[in-house]
Design a protein around this motif. Structure first.
Motif, PDB file in Angstrom:
ATOM      1  N   MET B   1       0.864  -1.236  -0.048  1.00 59.99           N
ATOM      2  CA  MET B   1      -0.104   0.010   0.048  1.00 59.99           C
ATOM      3  C   MET B   1       0.729   1.435  -0.099  1.00 59.99           C
ATOM      4  O   MET B   1       0.596   2.232  -0.672  1.00 59.99           O
ATOM      5  CB  MET B   1      -0.935  -0.041   1.348  1.00 59.99           C
ATOM      6  CG  MET B   1      -1.724   1.409   1.620  1.00 59.99           C
ATOM      7  SD  MET B   1      -2.553   1.016   2.918  1.00 59.99           S
ATOM      8  CE  MET B   1      -3.260   2.918   3.001  1.00 59.99           C
ATOM      9  N   TYR B   2       1.855   1.379   0.766  1.00 58.95           N
ATOM     10  CA  TYR B   2       2.814   2.344   0.671  1.00 58.95           C
ATOM     11  C   TYR B   2       4.196   2.151  -0.205  1.00 58.95           C
ATOM     12  O   TYR B   2       5.094   3.219  -0.122  1.00 58.95           O
ATOM     13  CB  TYR B   2       3.191   2.614   2.309  1.00 58.95           C
ATOM     14  CG  TYR B   2       2.190   2.811   3.215  1.00 58.95           C
ATOM     15  CD1 TYR B   2       1.543   4.198   3.342  1.00 58.95           C
ATOM     16  CD2 TYR B   2       1.992   1.912   4.246  1.00 58.95           C
ATOM     17  CE1 TYR B   2       0.402   4.345   4.269  1.00 58.95           C
ATOM     18  CE2 TYR B   2       0.705   2.270   4.996  1.00 58.95           C
ATOM     19  CZ  TYR B   2       0.177   3.501   4.961  1.00 58.95           C
ATOM     20  OH  TYR B   2      -0.875   3.993   6.162  1.00 58.95           O
ATOM     21  N   GLY B   3       4.133   1.200  -0.848  1.00 57.04           N
ATOM     22  CA  GLY B   3       5.361   0.934  -1.667  1.00 57.04           C
ATOM     23  C   GLY B   3       6.544   0.818  -1.005  1.00 57.04           C
ATOM     24  O   GLY B   3       7.601   1.153  -1.522  1.00 57.04           O
ATOM     25  N   ILE B   4       6.334   0.005   0.124  1.00 58.33           N
ATOM     26  CA  ILE B   4       7.520  -0.357   0.921  1.00 58.33           C
ATOM     27  C   ILE B   4       8.362  -1.275   0.279  1.00 58.33           C
ATOM     28  O   ILE B   4       8.182  -2.258  -0.459  1.00 58.33           O
ATOM     29  CB  ILE B   4       7.023  -0.834   2.298  1.00 58.33           C
ATOM     30  CG1 ILE B   4       6.548   0.240   3.035  1.00 58.33           C
ATOM     31  CG2 ILE B   4       8.295  -1.341   2.931  1.00 58.33           C
ATOM     32  CD1 ILE B   4       5.537  -0.183   4.515  1.00 58.33           C
ATOM     33  N   ASN B   5       9.855  -1.240   0.418  1.00 56.92           N
ATOM     34  CA  ASN B   5      10.578  -1.881  -0.029  1.00 56.92           C
ATOM     35  C   ASN B   5      10.655  -3.357   0.520  1.00 56.92           C
ATOM     36  O   ASN B   5      10.835  -3.663   1.674  1.00 56.92           O
ATOM     37  CB  ASN B   5      12.280  -1.440   0.137  1.00 56.92           C
ATOM     38  CG  ASN B   5      13.224  -2.335  -0.606  1.00 56.92           C
ATOM     39  OD1 ASN B   5      12.916  -3.309  -1.162  1.00 56.92           O
ATOM     40  ND2 ASN B   5      14.551  -1.820  -0.481  1.00 56.92           N
ATOM     41  N   HIS B   6      10.456  -4.482  -0.341  1.00 59.64           N
ATOM     42  CA  HIS B   6      10.300  -5.886   0.230  1.00 59.64           C
ATOM     43  C   HIS B   6      11.683  -6.634   0.220  1.00 59.64           C
ATOM     44  O   HIS B   6      11.508  -7.749   0.485  1.00 59.64           O
ATOM     45  CB  HIS B   6       9.044  -6.724  -0.582  1.00 59.64           C
ATOM     46  CG  HIS B   6       7.770  -6.424   0.073  1.00 59.64           C
ATOM     47  ND1 HIS B   6       7.306  -5.007   0.040  1.00 59.64           N
ATOM     48  CD2 HIS B   6       6.799  -7.225   0.681  1.00 59.64           C
ATOM     49  CE1 HIS B   6       5.975  -5.193   0.538  1.00 59.64           C
ATOM     50  NE2 HIS B   6       5.764  -6.200   1.021  1.00 59.64           N
ATOM     51  N   GLU B   7      12.465  -5.865  -0.158  1.00 59.21           N
ATOM     52  CA  GLU B   7      13.991  -6.615  -0.175  1.00 59.21           C
ATOM     53  C   GLU B   7      14.351  -7.070   1.269  1.00 59.21           C
ATOM     54  O   GLU B   7      13.949  -6.700   2.068  1.00 59.21           O
ATOM     55  CB  GLU B   7      15.084  -5.736  -0.583  1.00 59.21           C
ATOM     56  CG  GLU B   7      16.479  -6.375  -0.986  1.00 59.21           C
ATOM     57  CD  GLU B   7      17.529  -5.329  -0.965  1.00 59.21           C
ATOM     58  OE1 GLU B   7      18.702  -5.512  -1.159  1.00 59.21           O
ATOM     59  OE2 GLU B   7      17.344  -4.114  -0.683  1.00 59.21           O
ATOM     60  N   ASN B   8      15.120  -8.447   1.077  1.00 59.67           N
ATOM     61  CA  ASN B   8      15.312  -8.746   2.326  1.00 59.67           C
ATOM     62  C   ASN B   8      16.469  -7.999   2.990  1.00 59.67           C
ATOM     63  O   ASN B   8      17.382  -7.278   2.190  1.00 59.67           O
ATOM     64  CB  ASN B   8      16.443 -10.115   2.165  1.00 59.67           C
ATOM     65  CG  ASN B   8      15.425 -11.501   2.144  1.00 59.67           C
ATOM     66  OD1 ASN B   8      14.315 -11.074   2.745  1.00 59.67           O
ATOM     67  ND2 ASN B   8      15.935 -12.443   1.386  1.00 59.67           N
ATOM     68  N   ALA B   9      16.518  -7.700   4.280  1.00 56.94           N
ATOM     69  CA  ALA B   9      17.384  -6.663   5.073  1.00 56.94           C
ATOM     70  C   ALA B   9      19.034  -7.240   4.766  1.00 56.94           C
ATOM     71  O   ALA B   9      19.288  -8.407   5.004  1.00 56.94           O
ATOM     72  CB  ALA B   9      17.211  -6.573   6.519  1.00 56.94           C
ATOM     73  N   GLN B  10      19.787  -6.388   4.068  1.00 57.62           N
ATOM     74  CA  GLN B  10      21.195  -6.786   4.163  1.00 57.62           C
ATOM     75  C   GLN B  10      22.004  -5.876   4.559  1.00 57.62           C
ATOM     76  O   GLN B  10      23.244  -5.693   4.197  1.00 57.62           O
ATOM     77  CB  GLN B  10      21.287  -6.698   2.412  1.00 57.62           C
ATOM     78  CG  GLN B  10      20.364  -7.729   1.774  1.00 57.62           C
ATOM     79  CD  GLN B  10      21.133  -8.720   1.079  1.00 57.62           C
ATOM     80  OE1 GLN B  10      22.122  -9.274   1.729  1.00 57.62           O
ATOM     81  NE2 GLN B  10      20.756  -9.345  -0.097  1.00 57.62           N
ATOM     82  N   ILE B  11      21.673  -4.778   5.641  1.00 58.42           N
ATOM     83  CA  ILE B  11      22.454  -3.786   6.100  1.00 58.42           C
ATOM     84  C   ILE B  11      22.494  -4.068   7.652  1.00 58.42           C
ATOM     85  O   ILE B  11      21.348  -4.280   8.214  1.00 58.42           O
ATOM     86  CB  ILE B  11      22.063  -2.277   5.611  1.00 58.42           C
ATOM     87  CG1 ILE B  11      22.122  -2.220   4.227  1.00 58.42           C
ATOM     88  CG2 ILE B  11      22.946  -1.168   6.302  1.00 58.42           C
ATOM     89  CD1 ILE B  11      23.256  -2.263   3.725  1.00 58.42           C
ATOM     90  N   ILE B  12      23.720  -4.211   8.219  1.00 54.69           N
ATOM     91  CA  ILE B  12      23.620  -4.081   9.667  1.00 54.69           C
ATOM     92  C   ILE B  12      24.438  -2.855  10.028  1.00 54.69           C
ATOM     93  O   ILE B  12      25.561  -2.423   9.598  1.00 54.69           O
ATOM     94  CB  ILE B  12      24.630  -5.324  10.234  1.00 54.69           C
ATOM     95  CG1 ILE B  12      23.971  -6.425  10.004  1.00 54.69           C
ATOM     96  CG2 ILE B  12      25.247  -4.850  11.613  1.00 54.69           C
ATOM     97  CD1 ILE B  12      24.706  -7.758  10.608  1.00 54.69           C
TER      98      ILE B  12
END
Lengths: 93, 417
Positions: B1-12
């Motif tokens: 709905m908000y166009g949120i990024n669905h990519e797997n988290a890859q940043i720590i």
């Protein structure tokens, strides 16, 4: 305020070098003689390096269980100096 | 709905909170669990530049003056900063982070980012939470048992930093498309990194009062009404977990400023300090391998008024003598009856150094060789072993601050320690 007591005196130190172990404690002072007393260390707070010009100084922050001591080893002159201490009883419970 | 990024988290995102205070407590077991603060130079009017968690719990925070802190807590301990110690922490954190990915970026002396893009399958085929816990454990084992790291995991740098700030101290959180909305509902606008009172006022003026309002705002609204620039587009992407902050910054200017402990209009006091500021600026320039063409000098007065003057010169320069001569020419144009509270110099229009090019003019070569010789001696024996006689008073009075914002001058600072 600042509880640090400046000492800046050369001291006799017995050092232990370990074959294995954590990087931080492969080399650490075991005990020192200061003002006629033998002080045995029970904890290494932190070891880090600094420089005086290009001379490497290894700083060991040690504790005898009550007081904290800042010892510096000059890698060029191979001398140990007790630079400062914090008396543990300064901090009240 | 908000166009949120669905990519797997890859940043720590790794953040040593209260880093300087924690380093001192690690070094001094007798100070652990006690309210302590760090200051640059101990004096009656000095203020806290880093406070321990115990001090923060008592209301002592960055900027609190020593007398205020002692009023809040008579047992409060204030120590002078020890840059080599903090540099050690920084190096240890960077070393541990680098063992997981070649793509790390230290954002400042106490925080950094590990980017796992392209490495997860080959190097670290493990959940990032597991790696996060391992980093915490290694900091305790390899640096000291008092060390605490906040870890944030997310698809972009902004959300990873938010996650690292979520549960301090010693937290580990993930923010991604699954919990992003719930997270935004639980925080205030000013909890977002980069949104302080000024931006908050702008957002409020556009009818945006919560992070959810911010998320629901269109990119058009953010660009045209709130931020009035592409910054609005960046915020639209950033809030949704898309990466917009992976950019390399260009060195734009080099400078030095100083706040006078006792405001003064006395040239005998101000000029040696000003010369010292010019010489430290010159050292920074040469350390970065750049020359400058532009100089700006400024002063804030006790009355609250400010003054500045800037000038571009025809040729580039980099020696302490050249910088001081030009800066002094500008500085002498200030209203001399005014009492100075703070002052500074900034060099701009920087270009890569051309100092290997030997000049046809012997005078120019002599100046350059002298600068090189002095730099080499100072490199060997410690910064400011040799300096202009006029700057003597300045070297005794002006103290180097610890660079919170960046780490590019840390090696240089350590030589002064």
């Amino acid at each position: 305020m600042d509880p640090t007591i400046e000492i800046k005196q050369r001291v006799d130190v017995v050092v232990v070098y370990k074959k294995h172990g954590d990087l931080a404690s492969l080399c650490m002072p075991y005990k020192m003689r200061f003002r006629g007393q033998e002080i045995e260390f029970v904890e290494l707070g932190l070891r880090h390096q600094t420089v005086a010009g290009k001379r490497m100084i290894h700083v060991f922050d040690m504790s005898d269980g009550v007081n904290d001591y800042r010892l510096e080893f000059d890698a060029e002159t191979l001398t140990w100096t007790l630079v400062a201490m914090i008396e543990g009883n300064y901090v009240r419970d | 709905m908000y166009g949120i990024n669905h990519e797997n988290a890859q940043i720590i995102f790794c953040d040593l909170n209260s880093a300087f205070a924690m380093a001192e407590q690690q070094a001094h077991p007798s100070l652990r669990g006690r309210p302590i603060g760090i200051t640059n130079r101990l004096s009656r009017h000095c203020c806290v530049i880093a406070a321990s968690y115990e001090a923060k719990a008592l209301g002592i925070k960055v900027g609190t003056r020593l007398d205020e802190a002692l009023a809040l807590c008579p047992d409060f301990v204030m120590l002078e900063s020890d840059p080599p110690k903090y540099h050690h922490m920084y190096k240890q954190l960077a070393r541990i982070m680098k063992s997981y990915s070649p793509n790390i970026k230290m954002k400042s002396i106490d925080e950094g980012i590990i980017d796992f893009h392209g490495t997860t399958e080959i190097v670290n085929n493990r959940p990032l939470e597991e790696i996060g816990f391992e980093i915490k454990q290694r900091m305790k084992q390899e640096v000291g048992s008092w060390m605490k790291v906040n870890i944030g995991i997310a698809p972009n740098r902004f959300l990873a930093k938010q996650a690292a700030s979520w549960h301090k101290p010693d937290g580990l959180d993930r923010i991604d498309h699954r919990n992003l909305i719930d997270y935004y509902k639980s925080i205030e606008l000013t909890d977002l990194t980069g949104i302080a009172s000024h931006y908050e006022a702008r957002l409020n003026a556009a009818g945006i009062f919560t992070p959810m309002d911010f998320l629901e705002a269109s990119s058009d609204t953010l660009r045209r009404i709130v931020f009035r620039s592409v910054v609005g587009d960046d915020w639209y992407q950033r809030l949704r977990g898309y990466e917009v902050d992976d950019v390399k910054t260009k060195l734009g200017n080099v400078g030095r400023q100083w706040v006078l402990k006792k405001p003064s209009a006395d040239d005998n006091f101000i000029l040696p300090c000003f010369q010292y500021l010019c010489e430290t600026t010159g050292k920074k320039l040469r350390y970065q391998g750049v020359d400058t063409r532009g100089i700006l000098v400024w002063a804030h007065f006790r009355t609250g008024e400010s003054w500045y003057v800037r000038r571009m010169f025809k040729t580039t320069f980099f020696t302490d003598a050249d910088i001081y001569a030009r800066a002094l020419y500008l500085f002498n144009q200030r209203p001399k009856h005014m009492v100075i509270q703070s002052m500074g110099i900034t060099c701009y229009q920087l270009t890569p150094s051309a100092r290997n090019q030997i000049s046809l003019l012997d005078e120019v070569n002599k100046d350059e060789w002298l600068t090189t010789a002095v730099d080499e001696i100072n490199e060997q024996y410690g910064t400011f072993k040799i300096f202009s006689a006029n700057a003597l008073l300045g070297t005794q009075i002006v103290k180097q601050k610890i660079p919170f914002g960046g780490t590019k001058y840390f090696e240089l600072l350590l030589k002064q320690a």
